[in-house]
Motif scaffolding. Structure first.
Motif, PDB file in Angstrom:
ATOM      1  N   SER A 126     -10.641  -5.519  14.698  1.00 24.62           N
ATOM      2  CA  SER A 126     -11.231  -4.282  15.198  1.00 24.62           C
ATOM      3  C   SER A 126     -11.029  -3.145  14.205  1.00 24.62           C
ATOM      4  O   SER A 126     -11.950  -2.367  13.942  1.00 24.62           O
ATOM      5  CB  SER A 126     -10.624  -3.917  16.554  1.00 24.62           C
ATOM      6  N   ILE A 127      -9.822  -3.030  13.637  1.00 24.11           N
ATOM      7  CA  ILE A 127      -9.589  -1.978  12.644  1.00 24.11           C
ATOM      8  C   ILE A 127     -10.459  -2.209  11.418  1.00 24.11           C
ATOM      9  O   ILE A 127     -11.056  -1.269  10.864  1.00 24.11           O
ATOM     10  CB  ILE A 127      -8.102  -1.901  12.260  1.00 24.11           C
ATOM     11  N   GLU A 128     -10.583  -3.455  10.975  1.00 24.07           N
ATOM     12  CA  GLU A 128     -11.441  -3.752   9.825  1.00 24.07           C
ATOM     13  C   GLU A 128     -12.896  -3.372  10.108  1.00 24.07           C
ATOM     14  O   GLU A 128     -13.610  -2.888   9.229  1.00 24.07           O
ATOM     15  CB  GLU A 128     -11.333  -5.229   9.445  1.00 24.07           C
ATOM     16  N   ALA A 129     -13.326  -3.566  11.353  1.00 25.09           N
ATOM     17  CA  ALA A 129     -14.695  -3.172  11.713  1.00 25.09           C
ATOM     18  C   ALA A 129     -14.881  -1.663  11.603  1.00 25.09           C
ATOM     19  O   ALA A 129     -16.010  -1.184  11.410  1.00 25.09           O
ATOM     20  CB  ALA A 129     -15.018  -3.637  13.134  1.00 25.09           C
ATOM     21  N   GLY A 130     -13.781  -0.909  11.708  1.00 30.99           N
ATOM     22  CA  GLY A 130     -13.855   0.544  11.603  1.00 30.99           C
ATOM     23  C   GLY A 130     -13.854   1.064  10.178  1.00 30.99           C
ATOM     24  O   GLY A 130     -13.856   2.276   9.965  1.00 30.99           O
ATOM     25  N   LEU A 131     -13.884   0.168   9.207  1.00 30.92           N
ATOM     26  CA  LEU A 131     -13.908   0.603   7.807  1.00 30.92           C
ATOM     27  C   LEU A 131     -15.310   0.961   7.328  1.00 30.92           C
ATOM     28  O   LEU A 131     -15.476   1.467   6.210  1.00 30.92           O
ATOM     29  CB  LEU A 131     -13.324  -0.494   6.902  1.00 30.92           C
ATOM     30  N   THR A 132     -16.316   0.681   8.156  1.00 30.98           N
ATOM     31  CA  THR A 132     -17.705   0.973   7.813  1.00 30.98           C
ATOM     32  C   THR A 132     -18.322   1.818   8.924  1.00 30.98           C
ATOM     33  O   THR A 132     -18.156   1.492  10.106  1.00 30.98           O
ATOM     34  CB  THR A 132     -18.517  -0.327   7.665  1.00 30.98           C
ATOM     35  N   PRO A 133     -19.013   2.927   8.595  1.00 28.00           N
ATOM     36  CA  PRO A 133     -19.298   3.424   7.248  1.00 28.00           C
ATOM     37  C   PRO A 133     -18.078   4.089   6.622  1.00 28.00           C
ATOM     38  O   PRO A 133     -17.222   4.627   7.325  1.00 28.00           O
ATOM     39  CB  PRO A 133     -20.409   4.450   7.485  1.00 28.00           C
ATOM     40  N   GLU A 134     -18.040   4.070   5.315  1.00 26.91           N
ATOM     41  CA  GLU A 134     -16.918   4.621   4.572  1.00 26.91           C
ATOM     42  C   GLU A 134     -16.873   6.144   4.705  1.00 26.91           C
ATOM     43  O   GLU A 134     -17.901   6.810   4.743  1.00 26.91           O
ATOM     44  CB  GLU A 134     -17.066   4.221   3.104  1.00 26.91           C
ATOM     45  N   SER A 135     -15.650   6.672   4.785  1.00 24.78           N
ATOM     46  CA  SER A 135     -15.442   8.115   4.878  1.00 24.78           C
ATOM     47  C   SER A 135     -14.064   8.420   4.297  1.00 24.78           C
ATOM     48  O   SER A 135     -13.318   7.496   3.937  1.00 24.78           O
ATOM     49  CB  SER A 135     -15.500   8.559   6.345  1.00 24.78           C
ATOM     50  N   PRO A 136     -13.670   9.694   4.207  1.00 24.93           N
ATOM     51  CA  PRO A 136     -12.321  10.002   3.713  1.00 24.93           C
ATOM     52  C   PRO A 136     -11.207   9.410   4.575  1.00 24.93           C
ATOM     53  O   PRO A 136     -10.066   9.311   4.116  1.00 24.93           O
ATOM     54  CB  PRO A 136     -12.279  11.537   3.732  1.00 24.93           C
ATOM     55  N   GLU A 137     -11.529   9.012   5.822  1.00 22.27           N
ATOM     56  CA  GLU A 137     -10.515   8.379   6.670  1.00 22.27           C
ATOM     57  C   GLU A 137     -10.321   6.899   6.347  1.00 22.27           C
ATOM     58  O   GLU A 137      -9.294   6.315   6.706  1.00 22.27           O
ATOM     59  CB  GLU A 137     -10.913   8.501   8.141  1.00 22.27           C
ATOM     60  N   THR A 138     -11.278   6.299   5.672  1.00 18.95           N
ATOM     61  CA  THR A 138     -11.230   4.851   5.430  1.00 18.95           C
ATOM     62  C   THR A 138      -9.974   4.416   4.693  1.00 18.95           C
ATOM     63  O   THR A 138      -9.334   3.431   5.091  1.00 18.95           O
ATOM     64  CB  THR A 138     -12.496   4.394   4.683  1.00 18.95           C
ATOM     65  N   PRO A 139      -9.552   5.099   3.608  1.00 22.19           N
ATOM     66  CA  PRO A 139      -8.317   4.647   2.952  1.00 22.19           C
ATOM     67  C   PRO A 139      -7.089   4.776   3.840  1.00 22.19           C
ATOM     68  O   PRO A 139      -6.131   4.009   3.687  1.00 22.19           O
ATOM     69  CB  PRO A 139      -8.214   5.563   1.711  1.00 22.19           C
ATOM     70  N   VAL A 140      -7.101   5.715   4.789  1.00 18.51           N
ATOM     71  CA  VAL A 140      -5.992   5.828   5.737  1.00 18.51           C
ATOM     72  C   VAL A 140      -5.939   4.580   6.618  1.00 18.51           C
ATOM     73  O   VAL A 140      -4.858   4.014   6.859  1.00 18.51           O
ATOM     74  CB  VAL A 140      -6.139   7.090   6.607  1.00 18.51           C
ATOM     75  N   PHE A 141      -7.103   4.135   7.073  1.00 21.52           N
ATOM     76  CA  PHE A 141      -7.155   2.924   7.902  1.00 21.52           C
ATOM     77  C   PHE A 141      -6.728   1.704   7.092  1.00 21.52           C
ATOM     78  O   PHE A 141      -6.038   0.807   7.607  1.00 21.52           O
ATOM     79  CB  PHE A 141      -8.559   2.717   8.459  1.00 21.52           C
ATOM     80  N   MET A 142      -7.106   1.652   5.815  1.00 19.87           N
ATOM     81  CA  MET A 142      -6.694   0.541   4.958  1.00 19.87           C
ATOM     82  C   MET A 142      -5.178   0.535   4.774  1.00 19.87           C
ATOM     83  O   MET A 142      -4.534  -0.531   4.760  1.00 19.87           O
ATOM     84  CB  MET A 142      -7.380   0.651   3.596  1.00 19.87           C
ATOM     85  N   TYR A 143      -4.607   1.724   4.643  1.00 23.38           N
ATOM     86  CA  TYR A 143      -3.153   1.856   4.515  1.00 23.38           C
ATOM     87  C   TYR A 143      -2.465   1.334   5.778  1.00 23.38           C
ATOM     88  O   TYR A 143      -1.427   0.640   5.707  1.00 23.38           O
ATOM     89  CB  TYR A 143      -2.816   3.320   4.276  1.00 23.38           C
ATOM     90  N   GLU A 144      -3.044   1.634   6.936  1.00 29.53           N
ATOM     91  CA  GLU A 144      -2.519   1.092   8.200  1.00 29.53           C
ATOM     92  C   GLU A 144      -2.577  -0.422   8.207  1.00 29.53           C
ATOM     93  O   GLU A 144      -1.634  -1.094   8.642  1.00 29.53           O
ATOM     94  CB  GLU A 144      -3.326   1.629   9.383  1.00 29.53           C
ATOM     95  N   LEU A 145      -3.703  -0.966   7.769  1.00 30.57           N
ATOM     96  CA  LEU A 145      -3.837  -2.424   7.735  1.00 30.57           C
ATOM     97  C   LEU A 145      -2.775  -3.046   6.837  1.00 30.57           C
ATOM     98  O   LEU A 145      -2.204  -4.095   7.170  1.00 30.57           O
ATOM     99  CB  LEU A 145      -5.239  -2.811   7.249  1.00 30.57           C
TER     100      LEU A 145
END
Length: 332
Positions: A269-288
């Protein structure tokens, strides 16, 4: 906010008027395309969104919206092309239009022209000037519903709760069945710390329009803050059933599932939230990366850290870059 279902027809009319008045105002052309998509007028939406990209070829949000519109039309090839372009151009915005023309049009004082002027300023992030123009429009025509709706949000944004409530009450006297008005009022009440009133307003919005994504998502966030995890999960799942690309709901749902031990579903579910890319995306990747590290998956954690680092550099998120570099250094 303007495109939240329940006020979308008003938004379409306003964007349409703006594009007639200012045919090269990219934000308005894009907004019209989005509104048409919400109304399931996909062929017309494609036409407007393609126009927006002609005016601003690097407008990432327009590429993404056009990709979704093509998907809804069944053109998967075009959909993939524009979604890919949206990832390449993520975060890029079109330039502001000619200020001289803004000043010329600002000389017009009829209420509708003032409302369009206010909306134009709102699109450009000029909040205080936008508020002034909306109020002047309403002084001459107090029944402009969309102006009241926009002022609820702008006054909430600027911390002027009493003014926001005044405009909400006026909308209720004009039409109490606008879901977006109740949603905006919920945001105001949440800001005031009135959780029960916020919940009641969200439920009222959803009673009017069960497909209101923002209200579903916000209700899920509210339930999560109250420790009602099961209800929060249900609301985020319902939100995604209406808007499958809802980033916020994907990420929040993923976190909740991980807390309950549903690792596979949560990470997906978190990976599905990586698209569309935004300035928040690297924060979500860091969480992953953090979640994988806790699970003892060092290689995957490092992969996510490196992807997050690359994207954080791209968005100039210096604090996040420093945190990731410390993590990578300690892993050696």
């Amino acid at each position: 906010m303007l495109l939240a279902t329940g006020a979308v027809e008003d938004a379409r009319a306003l964007y349409d008027a703006l594009t007639r008045e200012y045919p090269t105002l990219v934000q308005a052309v894009y907004g019209l395309g989005r509104a048409l998509s919400e109304l399931h007028q996909n062929a017309a939406a494609v036409e407007q969104l393609a126009r927006a990209i002609e005016l601003a070829p690097e407008y990432g949000s327009a590429h993404y919206a056009l990709g979704l519109a093509y998907r809804d039309l069944g053109d998967e090839t075009a959909a993939r092309r524009h979604v890919a372009e949206s990832e390449r151009t993520a975060g890029r915005q079109p330039p502001v239009d000619d200020p001289l023309m803004r000043d010329v049009h600002a000389l017009r004082t009829d209420p509708r022209a003032r409302e369009m002027r206010a909306f134009r300023l709102q699109l450009e992030g000029r909040v205080l000037e936008s508020i002034e123009q909306y109020e002047q429009a309403l002084a001459n025509d107090p029944d402009l519903v969309q102006a009241h709706l926009n002022l609820i949000n702008l006054y909430t944004q600027t911390g002027q709760a009493d003014q926001a409530e005044r405009h909400y009450r006026r909308v209720m006297s004009l039409n109490p069945n606008i879901a977006d008005a109740h949603y905006s009022y919920a945001a105001l009440q949440f800001q005031r710390g009135q959780r029960a009133e916020s919940e009641a307003a969200l439920l009222q919005a959803l009673e009017i329009n069960p497909a209101h994504y923002e209200a579903r998502f916000s209700l899920g966030v509210l339930y999560e803050a109250q420790g009602r995890s099961g209800e929060a999960i249900r609301q985020h799942e319902l939100a995604l059933s209406h808007k499958p690309n809802g980033v916020g709901a994907h990420v929040r749902l993923g976190r909740l599932l991980l807390r309950q031990g549903e690792v596979t579903r949560g990470l997906a579910s978190i990976e599905a939230g990586l698209t569309p890319e935004s300035p928040e995306t690297p924060v979500f990747m860091y969480e992953l990366a953090d979640f994988h590290a806790r699970l003892g998956r060092g290689d995957q954690a490092e992969q996510w850290l490196r992807r997050a680092h690359e994207l954080a550099l791209q968005y100039d998120l210096q604090d996040l870059v420093a945190a990731i570099e410390r993590e990578l250094q300690s892993a050696r």
